[in-house]
Design an enzyme around this catalytic site. Structure first.
Site, PDB file in Angstrom:
ATOM      1  N   CYS A  65       0.902  -1.107   0.036  1.00  0.00           N
ATOM      2  CA  CYS A  65      -0.128  -0.221   0.014  1.00  0.00           C
ATOM      3  C   CYS A  65       1.006   1.138  -0.051  1.00  0.00           C
ATOM      4  O   CYS A  65       1.790   1.476   0.818  1.00  0.00           O
ATOM      5  CB  CYS A  65      -0.799   0.031   1.185  1.00  0.00           C
ATOM      6  SG  CYS A  65      -2.015   1.382   1.257  1.00  0.00           S
ATOM      7  N   CYS A  69       0.544   5.121   7.071  1.00  0.00           N
ATOM      8  CA  CYS A  69      -0.102   5.241   8.302  1.00  0.00           C
ATOM      9  C   CYS A  69       0.803   4.160   9.093  1.00  0.00           C
ATOM     10  O   CYS A  69       1.052   2.919   8.992  1.00  0.00           O
ATOM     11  CB  CYS A  69      -1.648   4.172   7.986  1.00  0.00           C
ATOM     12  SG  CYS A  69      -2.394   4.844   6.804  1.00  0.00           S
ATOM     13  N   CYS A  72       0.325   0.354  10.432  1.00  0.00           N
ATOM     14  CA  CYS A  72      -0.072  -0.606   9.456  1.00  0.00           C
ATOM     15  C   CYS A  72       1.161  -1.402   8.869  1.00  0.00           C
ATOM     16  O   CYS A  72       2.001  -0.957   8.135  1.00  0.00           O
ATOM     17  CB  CYS A  72      -0.887  -0.011   8.243  1.00  0.00           C
ATOM     18  SG  CYS A  72      -1.684  -1.281   7.278  1.00  0.00           S
ATOM     19  N   CYS A 109     -16.703  -8.905   6.066  1.00  0.00           N
ATOM     20  CA  CYS A 109     -16.124  -7.742   5.836  1.00  0.00           C
ATOM     21  C   CYS A 109     -14.825  -8.038   4.882  1.00  0.00           C
ATOM     22  O   CYS A 109     -13.876  -8.816   5.323  1.00  0.00           O
ATOM     23  CB  CYS A 109     -15.810  -7.010   7.073  1.00  0.00           C
ATOM     24  SG  CYS A 109     -16.940  -7.022   8.330  1.00  0.00           S
ATOM     25  N   CYS A 140     -19.526  -5.982   4.017  1.00  0.00           N
ATOM     26  CA  CYS A 140     -19.067  -4.765   4.337  1.00  0.00           C
ATOM     27  C   CYS A 140     -17.708  -4.604   3.623  1.00  0.00           C
ATOM     28  O   CYS A 140     -16.963  -5.733   3.219  1.00  0.00           O
ATOM     29  CB  CYS A 140     -18.642  -4.823   5.965  1.00  0.00           C
ATOM     30  SG  CYS A 140     -17.827  -3.321   6.489  1.00  0.00           S
ATOM     31  N   CYS A 200     -19.194   2.210   9.004  1.00  0.00           N
ATOM     32  CA  CYS A 200     -18.855   1.521   9.905  1.00  0.00           C
ATOM     33  C   CYS A 200     -17.408   2.428  10.059  1.00  0.00           C
ATOM     34  O   CYS A 200     -16.792   2.656   8.997  1.00  0.00           O
ATOM     35  CB  CYS A 200     -18.417   0.129   9.589  1.00  0.00           C
ATOM     36  SG  CYS A 200     -17.280  -0.793  10.711  1.00  0.00           S
ATOM     37  N   ARG A 272     -17.812  -2.208  18.178  1.00  0.00           N
ATOM     38  CA  ARG A 272     -17.101  -3.532  18.061  1.00  0.00           C
ATOM     39  C   ARG A 272     -15.728  -3.660  18.829  1.00  0.00           C
ATOM     40  O   ARG A 272     -14.924  -2.656  18.501  1.00  0.00           O
ATOM     41  CB  ARG A 272     -16.866  -3.771  16.500  1.00  0.00           C
ATOM     42  CG  ARG A 272     -16.083  -5.131  16.192  1.00  0.00           C
ATOM     43  CD  ARG A 272     -16.031  -5.417  14.901  1.00  0.00           C
ATOM     44  NE  ARG A 272     -17.191  -5.497  14.344  1.00  0.00           N
ATOM     45  CZ  ARG A 272     -17.475  -4.680  13.155  1.00  0.00           C
ATOM     46  NH1 ARG A 272     -16.583  -4.100  12.473  1.00  0.00           N
ATOM     47  NH2 ARG A 272     -18.700  -4.874  12.539  1.00  0.00           N
TER      48      ARG A 272
HETATM   49  N1  SAM Z   1      -6.491   0.711   3.272  1.00  0.00           N
HETATM   50  C1  SAM Z   1      -7.964   0.956   3.541  1.00  0.00           C
HETATM   51  C2  SAM Z   1      -8.025   2.136   4.696  1.00  0.00           C
HETATM   52  O1  SAM Z   1      -7.182   2.323   5.046  1.00  0.00           O
HETATM   53  O2  SAM Z   1      -8.832   2.620   4.634  1.00  0.00           O
HETATM   54  C3  SAM Z   1      -8.568  -0.363   4.161  1.00  0.00           C
HETATM   55  C4  SAM Z   1      -7.914  -1.178   5.089  1.00  0.00           C
HETATM   56  S1  SAM Z   1      -7.135  -0.621   6.676  1.00  0.00           S
HETATM   57  C5  SAM Z   1      -6.058  -1.961   7.048  1.00  0.00           C
HETATM   58  C6  SAM Z   1      -8.393  -0.481   7.788  1.00  0.00           C
HETATM   59  C7  SAM Z   1      -8.293   0.001   9.001  1.00  0.00           C
HETATM   60  O3  SAM Z   1      -7.649  -1.125   9.851  1.00  0.00           O
HETATM   61  C8  SAM Z   1      -7.604   1.079   9.179  1.00  0.00           C
HETATM   62  O4  SAM Z   1      -8.074   2.386   9.177  1.00  0.00           O
HETATM   63  C9  SAM Z   1      -6.892   0.797  10.878  1.00  0.00           C
HETATM   64  O5  SAM Z   1      -7.837   1.582  11.665  1.00  0.00           O
HETATM   65  C10 SAM Z   1      -7.201  -0.699  11.028  1.00  0.00           C
HETATM   66  N2  SAM Z   1      -5.743  -1.233  11.305  1.00  0.00           N
HETATM   67  C11 SAM Z   1      -4.674  -1.361  10.354  1.00  0.00           C
HETATM   68  N3  SAM Z   1      -3.758  -1.824  10.922  1.00  0.00           N
HETATM   69  C12 SAM Z   1      -4.000  -2.022  12.290  1.00  0.00           C
HETATM   70  C13 SAM Z   1      -3.072  -2.531  13.355  1.00  0.00           C
HETATM   71  N4  SAM Z   1      -1.863  -2.633  13.321  1.00  0.00           N
HETATM   72  N5  SAM Z   1      -3.815  -2.392  14.717  1.00  0.00           N
HETATM   73  C14 SAM Z   1      -4.894  -1.870  14.719  1.00  0.00           C
HETATM   74  N6  SAM Z   1      -5.848  -1.797  13.696  1.00  0.00           N
HETATM   75  C15 SAM Z   1      -5.209  -1.442  12.540  1.00  0.00           C
HETATM   76 FE1  SF4 Z   2      -2.834   1.350   3.271  1.00  0.00          FE
HETATM   77 FE2  SF4 Z   2      -2.825   0.315   6.042  1.00  0.00          FE
HETATM   78 FE3  SF4 Z   2      -3.346   2.789   5.596  1.00  0.00          FE
HETATM   79 FE4  SF4 Z   2      -5.126   1.147   4.769  1.00  0.00          FE
HETATM   80  S1  SF4 Z   2      -4.395   1.372   6.646  1.00  0.00           S
HETATM   81  S2  SF4 Z   2      -4.199   2.862   3.765  1.00  0.00           S
HETATM   82  S3  SF4 Z   2      -3.935  -0.536   4.021  1.00  0.00           S
HETATM   83  S4  SF4 Z   2      -1.239   1.657   5.007  1.00  0.00           S
END
Ligand code: SAM
Ligand code: SF4
Ligand code: DTB
Length: 338
Positions: A65, A69, A72, A109, A140, A200, A272
Site C-alpha cells: 500500500c 499509516c 499498518c 467484511c 462490508c 462503519c 465493536r
Molecule cells: N486501506 C484501507 C484504509 O486504510 O481505509 C482499508 C484497510 S485498513 C487496514 C482498515 C483499518 O484497519 C485502518 O483504518 C485501521 O484503523 C485498522 N488497522 C490497520 N492496522 C492496524 C493495526 N496494526 N492495529 C489495529 N488496527 C489496525
Molecule cells: Fe494502506 Fe494500511 Fe493505511 Fe489502509 S491502513 S491505507 S492498508 S497503509
C-alpha cells in the site's frame, strides 16, 4: 434539553450530536464503576445485553500500500516481512464467506490495502459483494478513499456497510498519517452516506495518543451529521517493522473506558471490540462486553494478523452466557418463507 438533542422515543435511546470537549473528558474522568454503570444501563436499554454480533474479515488484496499509516503492516514503506498479494479471485472470496457463514458470522467484511480503488478493481469488488450478499450475509468492504460514483456502484451491488476509520483525534492524526488528511476521510464518509450505504467508522487506541485525544476521537464520531451504525474500536496490534512496532501498551482499563464512552456517546450504534483481542484475557473482554461492546471480529485472522481461535471465543461466550446475534435471513429465504 440541550440544542441538537433528539427526544427519547420508544424506538430507541436519545442520540445527541452536540457533545462538548468538556463533557466527553468528564465521562472519561468518572470513577470506573460509575462510568461502567452508566454505559451498561444505556446498553441494556437499547440492546440485548447478552447478544454479540459476529463479523468475519478477509483481506482481499494484501500489502504494497502506498500510504504511510504508522500502525499498518501493509504499508509498502515499512519492512514487516509481509508478502504482498493481488486481488483474490471471486471463487476464493466465496469459499471464505461460506465458511464464515457456517461458523455463525452474520457479516462478511472484505479489506483491501489501497489508498483508493481504481474503477476496474471496484467492478471486481462489486461482484464479490453480490456473491457474498447472495449467501444471506451482510456485506462490508474497506477499500480506502471512495468517490461518489464508486459508492453508488457498491450500493447497487448490495453493499450494507463501508468501513472507513477516522483512526484518532483530528489533533493527533498528523502524527500517524501524512499521505491523506482527516478531511479526506470525512469526504469519503459523506460519499458513503450519500449513496445510502451504512457507515462503519472507528479507530485505534494505544498509538501513544493522550486521553484527550481518545475523548476527541470519540467526540468527532458522535458529532458527525449522522452517527456511524458500527463503531470498531481497535487496540493497536503493534507489528515489528512499523513505526509503532514498539509502542507502549495502553492501560487495559483505559481501553474499557474508551468502549464505555463510545457506548454512552453513540447509544444506538454497534460498538465493536475489534483488533487486539488476541492479547486480551477473557476477564478484560468480559468487561468490554459489560461496558457496551456488542460486536467482534470472529475468525482466526484479522487482515494480516491473528485473532482468537473460534473455539476460544465459543468457550468465552458460553462462560459468560453470551449468544451470537441471530443470523441475517436472506431475501430468498424470506421469499420462500423459510
Ligand atoms: N486501506 C484501507 C484504509 O486504510 O481505509 C482499508 C484497510 S485498513 C487496514 C482498515 C483499518 O484497519 C485502518 O483504518 C485501521 O484503523 C485498522 N488497522 C490497520 N492496522 C492496524 C493495526 N496494526 N492495529 C489495529 N488496527 C489496525
Ligand atoms: Fe494502506 Fe494500511 Fe493505511 Fe489502509 S491502513 S491505507 S492498508 S497503509
Ligand atoms: C477495523 O476497524 N479493523 C479491521 C477492519 N476495520 C478492516 C482491521 C484490523 C487490522 C489489524 C491488523 C491486521 O490484521 O493487518
Amino acid at each position: 434539553m440541550a440544542e441538537g438533542t433528539q427526544p427519547a422515543s420508544r424506538q430507541g435511546t436519545a442520540v445527541r450530536q452536540d457533545w462538548s470537549r468538556e463533557e466527553v473528558q468528564a465521562l472519561f474522568a468518572l470513577p470506573f464503576n460509575d462510568l461502567l454503570f452508566r454505559a451498561h444501563s444505556l446498553h441494556r436499554a437499547q440492546f440485548d445485553p447478552n447478544a454479540v454480533q459476529l463479523s468475519t474479515l478477509l483481506s482481499i488484496k494484501t500489502g504494497a500500500c502506498p500510504e504511510d499509516c504508522a500502525y499498518c503492516p501493509q504499508s509498502a514503506r515499512f519492512d514487516t516481512g509481509l508478502k504482498a498479494e493481488p486481488l483474490l479471485p471471486l471463487a476464493e472470496v466465496k469459499r471464505a464467506a461460506e465458511e464464515a457463514k457456517a461458523n455463525g458470522a452474520t457479516r462478511f467484511c472484505m479489506g483491501a490495502a489501497w489508498r483508493a480503488p481504481k474503477d476496474r478493481d471496484l467492478e471486481k469488488v462489486a461482484a464479490m459483494v453480490r456473491e457474498v450478499k447472495s449467501l444471506g450475509l451482510e456485506t462490508c468492504v474497506t477499500l480506502g478513499m471512495l468517490q461518489p460514483h464508486q459508492a453508488h456502484n457498491l450500493a447497487e451491488a448490495g453493499l450494507d456497510y463501508y468501513n472507513h476509520n477516522l483512526d484518532t483525534s483530528p489533533e493527533y492524526y498528523g502524527e500517524i498519517i501524512s499521505t491523506r488528511t482527516y478531511e479526506d476521510r470525512l469526504d469519503t464518509l459523506e460519499n458513503v452516506r450519500a449513496a445510502g450505504v451504512k457507515v462503519c467508522c472507528g479507530g485505534i487506541v494505544g498509538m501513544g495518543e493522550s486521553n484527550v485525544d481518545r475523548a476527541e476521537f470519540l467526540r468527532t464520531l458522535a458529532n458527525l451529521p449522522q452517527q456511524p451504525e458500527s463503531v470498531p474500536i481497535n487496540e493497536l496490534v503493534a507489528v515489528p517493522g512499523t513505526p509503532l512496532g514498539d509502542a507502549a501498551k495502553l492501560d487495559p482499563f483505559e481501553f474499557v473506558r474508551t468502549i464505555a464512552v463510545a457506548r454512552i456517546l453513540m447509544p444506538r450504534s454497534y460498538v465493536r471490540l475489534s483488533a487486539g483481542r488476541t492479547e486480551m484475557n477473557d476477564e478484560l473482554q468480559a468487561l468490554c462486553f459489560f461496558a457496551g461492546a456488542n460486536s467482534i471480529f470472529y475468525g482466526e485472522r484479522l487482515l494480516t494478523t491473528g485473532n482468537p481461535q473460534n473455539e476460544r471465543d465459543r468457550k468465552l461466550f458460553s462462560r459468560l452466557g453470551i449468544h451470537a446475534e441471530a443470523r441475517v435471513t436472506s431475501e430468498l429465504e424470506v421469499a420462500c418463507g423459510a
